[in-house]
Design a protein around this motif. Structure first.
Motif, PDB file in Angstrom:
ATOM      1  N   ARG A 100     -20.807 -56.837 -51.714  1.00 57.84           N
ATOM      2  CA  ARG A 100     -20.704 -57.092 -53.035  1.00 57.84           C
ATOM      3  C   ARG A 100     -19.151 -56.472 -53.209  1.00 57.84           C
ATOM      4  NH1 ARG A 100     -17.500 -56.838 -57.258  1.00 57.84           N
ATOM      5  NH2 ARG A 100     -17.585 -57.332 -58.716  1.00 57.84           N
ATOM      6  N   ILE A 101     -19.269 -54.879 -52.644  1.00 57.80           N
ATOM      7  CA  ILE A 101     -18.730 -53.892 -52.874  1.00 57.80           C
ATOM      8  C   ILE A 101     -17.250 -54.882 -52.093  1.00 57.80           C
ATOM      9  CG2 ILE A 101     -17.606 -51.287 -52.174  1.00 57.80           C
ATOM     10  CD1 ILE A 101     -20.201 -50.864 -53.469  1.00 57.80           C
ATOM     11  N   LYS A 102     -17.555 -55.244 -50.250  1.00 62.96           N
ATOM     12  CA  LYS A 102     -17.227 -55.843 -49.959  1.00 62.96           C
ATOM     13  C   LYS A 102     -15.694 -56.569 -50.006  1.00 62.96           C
ATOM     14  CE  LYS A 102     -18.594 -53.400 -45.464  1.00 62.96           C
ATOM     15  NZ  LYS A 102     -19.550 -53.676 -43.874  1.00 62.96           N
ATOM     16  N   LYS A 103     -16.505 -57.741 -50.400  1.00 63.49           N
ATOM     17  CA  LYS A 103     -16.029 -58.957 -51.000  1.00 63.49           C
ATOM     18  C   LYS A 103     -15.315 -58.630 -52.096  1.00 63.49           C
ATOM     19  CE  LYS A 103     -19.204 -61.650 -49.716  1.00 63.49           C
ATOM     20  NZ  LYS A 103     -20.760 -62.570 -50.173  1.00 63.49           N
ATOM     21  N   ASP A 109      -8.487 -50.727 -51.260  1.00 71.76           N
ATOM     22  CA  ASP A 109      -9.807 -50.611 -49.957  1.00 71.76           C
ATOM     23  C   ASP A 109     -10.364 -48.876 -49.777  1.00 71.76           C
ATOM     24  OD1 ASP A 109      -9.279 -53.233 -49.080  1.00 71.76           O
ATOM     25  OD2 ASP A 109      -8.043 -52.518 -47.828  1.00 71.76           O
ATOM     26  N   ARG A 110      -9.381 -47.827 -50.459  1.00 70.20           N
ATOM     27  CA  ARG A 110      -9.875 -46.927 -50.760  1.00 70.20           C
ATOM     28  C   ARG A 110     -10.972 -46.600 -51.560  1.00 70.20           C
ATOM     29  NH1 ARG A 110      -6.615 -44.123 -54.181  1.00 70.20           N
ATOM     30  NH2 ARG A 110      -8.378 -42.466 -54.793  1.00 70.20           N
ATOM     31  N   VAL A 111     -10.822 -47.049 -52.900  1.00 66.87           N
ATOM     32  CA  VAL A 111     -11.859 -47.014 -54.012  1.00 66.87           C
ATOM     33  C   VAL A 111     -13.563 -47.685 -53.235  1.00 66.87           C
ATOM     34  CG1 VAL A 111     -12.998 -48.611 -55.845  1.00 66.87           C
ATOM     35  CG2 VAL A 111     -10.630 -47.545 -55.843  1.00 66.87           C
ATOM     36  N   ILE A 116     -18.352 -47.606 -51.027  1.00 66.03           N
ATOM     37  CA  ILE A 116     -19.443 -47.746 -49.681  1.00 66.03           C
ATOM     38  C   ILE A 116     -20.160 -46.880 -49.137  1.00 66.03           C
ATOM     39  CG2 ILE A 116     -19.866 -48.700 -47.113  1.00 66.03           C
ATOM     40  CD1 ILE A 116     -17.186 -51.041 -48.384  1.00 66.03           C
ATOM     41  N   SER A 117     -19.533 -45.676 -49.130  1.00 69.70           N
ATOM     42  CA  SER A 117     -19.714 -44.014 -48.492  1.00 69.70           C
ATOM     43  C   SER A 117     -21.359 -43.076 -49.577  1.00 69.70           C
ATOM     44  CB  SER A 117     -18.472 -43.614 -47.856  1.00 69.70           C
ATOM     45  OG  SER A 117     -18.301 -42.506 -49.230  1.00 69.70           O
ATOM     46  N   HIS A 129     -24.105 -45.794 -58.091  1.00 68.33           N
ATOM     47  CA  HIS A 129     -22.774 -46.221 -57.448  1.00 68.33           C
ATOM     48  C   HIS A 129     -22.246 -47.708 -58.097  1.00 68.33           C
ATOM     49  CE1 HIS A 129     -23.645 -41.845 -56.486  1.00 68.33           C
ATOM     50  NE2 HIS A 129     -24.235 -42.356 -55.721  1.00 68.33           N
ATOM     51  N   PHE A 130     -23.265 -48.752 -57.790  1.00 72.23           N
ATOM     52  CA  PHE A 130     -22.912 -49.634 -57.853  1.00 72.23           C
ATOM     53  C   PHE A 130     -22.087 -50.056 -59.568  1.00 72.23           C
ATOM     54  CE2 PHE A 130     -24.364 -54.163 -58.285  1.00 72.23           C
ATOM     55  CZ  PHE A 130     -23.013 -55.235 -57.180  1.00 72.23           C
ATOM     56  N   VAL A 131     -23.614 -49.285 -60.356  1.00 72.28           N
ATOM     57  CA  VAL A 131     -22.605 -49.952 -61.887  1.00 72.28           C
ATOM     58  C   VAL A 131     -21.072 -49.592 -62.036  1.00 72.28           C
ATOM     59  CG1 VAL A 131     -22.926 -49.537 -63.880  1.00 72.28           C
ATOM     60  CG2 VAL A 131     -24.588 -50.371 -62.538  1.00 72.28           C
ATOM     61  N   ASN A 132     -20.989 -48.357 -61.507  1.00 75.81           N
ATOM     62  CA  ASN A 132     -20.091 -47.234 -61.484  1.00 75.81           C
ATOM     63  C   ASN A 132     -18.603 -47.657 -60.868  1.00 75.81           C
ATOM     64  OD1 ASN A 132     -21.060 -44.997 -62.604  1.00 75.81           O
ATOM     65  ND2 ASN A 132     -21.232 -43.946 -60.994  1.00 75.81           N
ATOM     66  N   PHE A 133     -18.722 -48.689 -59.748  1.00 76.74           N
ATOM     67  CA  PHE A 133     -18.381 -48.984 -58.831  1.00 76.74           C
ATOM     68  C   PHE A 133     -17.707 -50.481 -59.790  1.00 76.74           C
ATOM     69  CE2 PHE A 133     -17.003 -53.214 -56.498  1.00 76.74           C
ATOM     70  CZ  PHE A 133     -15.930 -53.380 -56.224  1.00 76.74           C
ATOM     71  N   LEU A 134     -18.373 -51.369 -59.961  1.00 73.60           N
ATOM     72  CA  LEU A 134     -17.467 -52.359 -61.463  1.00 73.60           C
ATOM     73  C   LEU A 134     -17.090 -51.654 -62.458  1.00 73.60           C
ATOM     74  CD1 LEU A 134     -22.042 -54.150 -60.455  1.00 73.60           C
ATOM     75  CD2 LEU A 134     -19.650 -55.156 -59.947  1.00 73.60           C
TER      76      LEU A 134
END
Length: 142
Positions: A100-103, A109-111, A116-117, A129-134
């Motif tokens: 999901r993050i890749k898509k 790309d940096r974020v 992902i790391s 981490h996923f919620v933070n990314f969202l």
């Protein structure tokens, strides 16, 4: 526990619901294994101990001991399978989140690489981490 019961913003709640749909078959399986393993193990241990220390051991009890030992072994096997299912849930969740993050077409790309790391380095905090990314993705979009 449903993942969607956690207090989340609506945009994150939708993504977590999608994740829950992906992992729900594994969760159901693991729940069934845990549900059956504990009573089988408890029944087995209780009966074996009561037979060994209760009346003493005689030849007619040997077959009962074998049956209770088999019941205990089945319970232990179910418990082990539940642990394997939990590991599979974690793996499937992580794979889904990474994909999901890749898509994401919104985040840079940096974020994406950063999150992902983070997901790979700390699997226990994957959902956070996923919620933070969202949240970051939502801020960029707005």
């Amino acid at each position: 526990m449903k993942l969607t019961n956690i207090e989340l913003p609506n945009f994150a709640k939708k993504e977590v619901e999608k994740l829950h749909e992906v992992i729900s078959p594994f969760v159901k399986k693991a729940s069934r294994y845990v549900f059956w393993s504990f009573p089988l193990i408890t029944l087995s241990i209780f009966n074996i101990l009561s037979m060994l220390f209760g009346n003493g051991l005689n030849e007619s009890m040997i077959s009962s001991l074998v049956v209770y030992a088999i019941i205990g072994a089945i319970g232990m096997a179910l418990s082990k399978e539940a642990k394997l299912q939990q590991a599979e849930i974690q793996k499937v969740s992580m794979d889904y989140i990474i994909e999901r993050i890749k898509k994401s077409e919104i985040a840079s790309d940096r974020v994406k690489e950063k999150y992902i790391s983070l997901v790979k380095e700390n699997p226990l905090q994957t959902l956070n981490h996923f919620v933070n990314f969202l949240e970051v993705e939502n801020r960029v979009m707005n």
